[in-house]
Design a protein around this motif. Structure first.
Motif, mmCIF file in Angstrom:
data_model
loop_
_atom_site.group_PDB
_atom_site.id
_atom_site.type_symbol
_atom_site.label_atom_id
_atom_site.label_comp_id
_atom_site.label_asym_id
_atom_site.label_seq_id
_atom_site.Cartn_x
_atom_site.Cartn_y
_atom_site.Cartn_z
ATOM 1 N N SER A 222 0.833 -1.202 0.000
ATOM 2 C CA SER A 222 0.000 0.000 0.000
ATOM 3 C C SER A 222 0.867 1.251 0.000
ATOM 4 O O SER A 222 2.060 1.198 0.303
ATOM 5 N N ARG A 223 0.259 2.389 -0.299
ATOM 6 C CA ARG A 223 1.025 3.623 -0.329
ATOM 7 C C ARG A 223 1.415 4.051 1.076
ATOM 8 O O ARG A 223 0.733 3.754 2.060
ATOM 9 N N HIS B 259 -3.320 0.099 6.430
ATOM 10 C CA HIS B 259 -3.816 0.058 7.809
ATOM 11 C C HIS B 259 -2.766 -0.419 8.796
ATOM 12 O O HIS B 259 -3.076 -0.601 9.980
ATOM 13 N N GLN B 260 -1.529 -0.614 8.335
ATOM 14 C CA GLN B 260 -0.482 -1.126 9.204
ATOM 15 C C GLN B 260 0.620 -0.087 9.433
ATOM 16 O O GLN B 260 0.789 0.857 8.651
ATOM 17 N N ASP C 87 -1.285 -3.489 13.476
ATOM 18 C CA ASP C 87 -2.518 -3.271 12.723
ATOM 19 C C ASP C 87 -3.376 -2.214 13.411
ATOM 20 O O ASP C 87 -3.463 -2.177 14.634
ATOM 21 N N THR C 88 -4.014 -1.342 12.624
ATOM 22 C CA THR C 88 -4.900 -0.318 13.179
ATOM 23 C C THR C 88 -6.372 -0.604 12.879
ATOM 24 O O THR C 88 -7.208 0.289 13.004
ATOM 25 N N THR C 89 -6.680 -1.828 12.491
ATOM 26 C CA THR C 89 -8.066 -2.188 12.221
ATOM 27 C C THR C 89 -8.895 -2.143 13.503
ATOM 28 O O THR C 89 -8.501 -2.715 14.526
ATOM 29 N N VAL D 228 -3.427 4.697 7.503
ATOM 30 C CA VAL D 228 -2.643 5.541 8.398
ATOM 31 C C VAL D 228 -2.260 6.806 7.645
ATOM 32 O O VAL D 228 -1.558 6.757 6.640
ATOM 33 N N ARG D 229 -2.737 7.954 8.136
ATOM 34 C CA ARG D 229 -2.478 9.227 7.460
ATOM 35 C C ARG D 229 -1.596 10.173 8.290
ATOM 36 O O ARG D 229 -1.198 11.224 7.798
#
Length: 345
Positions: free
Chosen positions: A113-114, A138-139, A161-163, A171-172
């Motif tokens: 992922s980006r 999400h990681q 993990d941020t689920t 994650v931003r």
């Protein structure tokens, strides 16, 4: 002064600057190792003033360096593990580490992922091994730089993990600091989670250097993530008689600093629901000034945390609404309210 051009429109300027700061790392070294830790177990400023050598020189083009599409994760120039040669750390959909001449030394793809937010470069435990931490999908990944092989290695206990609430966000926002002054760096991540807190949706996570959830001594467990769906001590569902509600941290939405002059650092987060919140390191939100009280007739005069009310641009509107509890309720169609989509001020 020299700069490097990547495959995408990205420029790196090498500028002499102070390393360290207020014990906070958000994309650079958090200071030299002192007494076995990267902060010396202190949160006081460690930045020393330098001497100017004159006006900033005009950048000089050096070379193109191939890479991938980059988002908001600016590159870092760092001396990994103090090996006397600076490296370029670039984060795209993968992490690339180049030598000073632009030769690719290693690449870590993670989950593919980006990588949206700037990564963190620091020595998490003060053991002399530098880490690169990034949010990817999400990681959150932490990589060690192995000096003997010039390679990246996933750190034990990571990725995390941020689920929450069955929804895997992105994650931003990413920041790091020694929140409690014990000599170990904690990682703070914010996400685009939109599920309500009562359903288990949380946007703000804090991790230890080993990837476990941060739990300061004496705090109700679990301290993180926030907001939670608990009531009572340490709960967010009945704080000040009303609940906390977050929604989508979309734009590099986290900062760390000491805003109340105590011995610990605070975490400042902005949300896409026009709210800003200040957390203690134990996850509890901080009450705003007693000047601001709840204007709702059912909760009239009760205190509010910073995340329990919207801020208005006009001080008179805020005075009437949150202090005097007088006049009509403001509305964005008539009064300007503040949007906190981007980073905290």
């Amino acid at each position: 002064m020299y700069y490097f051009r990547f495959l995408i429109p990205l420029t790196i300027c090498l500028v002499t600057a102070c390393s360290g700061g207020s014990g906070v790392a958000t994309g650079g070294n958090a200071g030299g190792v002192t007494g076995g830790s990267s902060t010396g177990g202190e949160t006081n400023p460690v930045c020393t003033a330098g001497n100017s050598s004159g006006a900033v020189q005009k950048p000089v083009f050096v070379r193109n360096i191939p890479g991938q599409t980059s988002w908001y994760a600016s590159p870092i120039v760092a001396n990994l593990n103090k090996d006397s040669t600076r490296k370029i750390i670039a984060t795209y959909y993968s992490i690339y580490v180049y030598d000073s001449m632009g030769k690719l030394l290693d690449r870590a793809d993670g989950n593919g992922s980006r990588i949206y937010a700037p990564c963190v470069f620091t020595d998490l435990e003060g053991d002399g091994i530098d880490e690169i931490v990034c949010g990817q999908g999400h990681q959150v990944y932490a990589y060690e730089w192995i000096k003997t092989t010039s390679k990246l290695r996933i750190k034990a206990g990571w990725p995390v993990d941020t689920t929450t609430a069955g929804q895997s966000p992105e994650v931003r926002g990413l920041a790091a600091a020694d929140l409690d002054g014990n000599g170990s760096i904690e990682i703070v991540a914010t996400t685009t989670q939109t599920k309500p807190a009562e359903e288990g949706g949380a946007q703000v996570f804090v991790f230890n250097a080993n990837g476990t959830s941060y739990q300061p001594p004496g705090a109700p467990s679990p301290a993180w993530p926030r907001y939670n769906n608990r009531i009572g001590l340490g709960g967010d569902m009945d704080r000040n008689g009303v609940k906390h509600q977050g929604y989508g941290c979309y734009g590099l939405n986290v900062g760390i600093g000491n805003i109340d002059d105590d011995s610990n650092l605070e975490i400042i987060v902005t949300y896409d629901n026009h709210a800003i919140q200040a957390f203690k390191n134990d996850g509890n939100a901080i009450n705003a000034s007693s000047w601001f009280t709840n204007p709702d007739s059912t909760k009239l005069g009760l205190p509010m945390t910073w995340g329990q009310f919207i801020r208005w641009a006009d001080p008179l509107v805020e005075s009437n609404h949150y202090h005097l509890h007088a006049g009509v309720w403001p509305h964005p169609s008539q009064q300007e309210w503040l949007q906190w989509t981007a980073s905290p001020p």
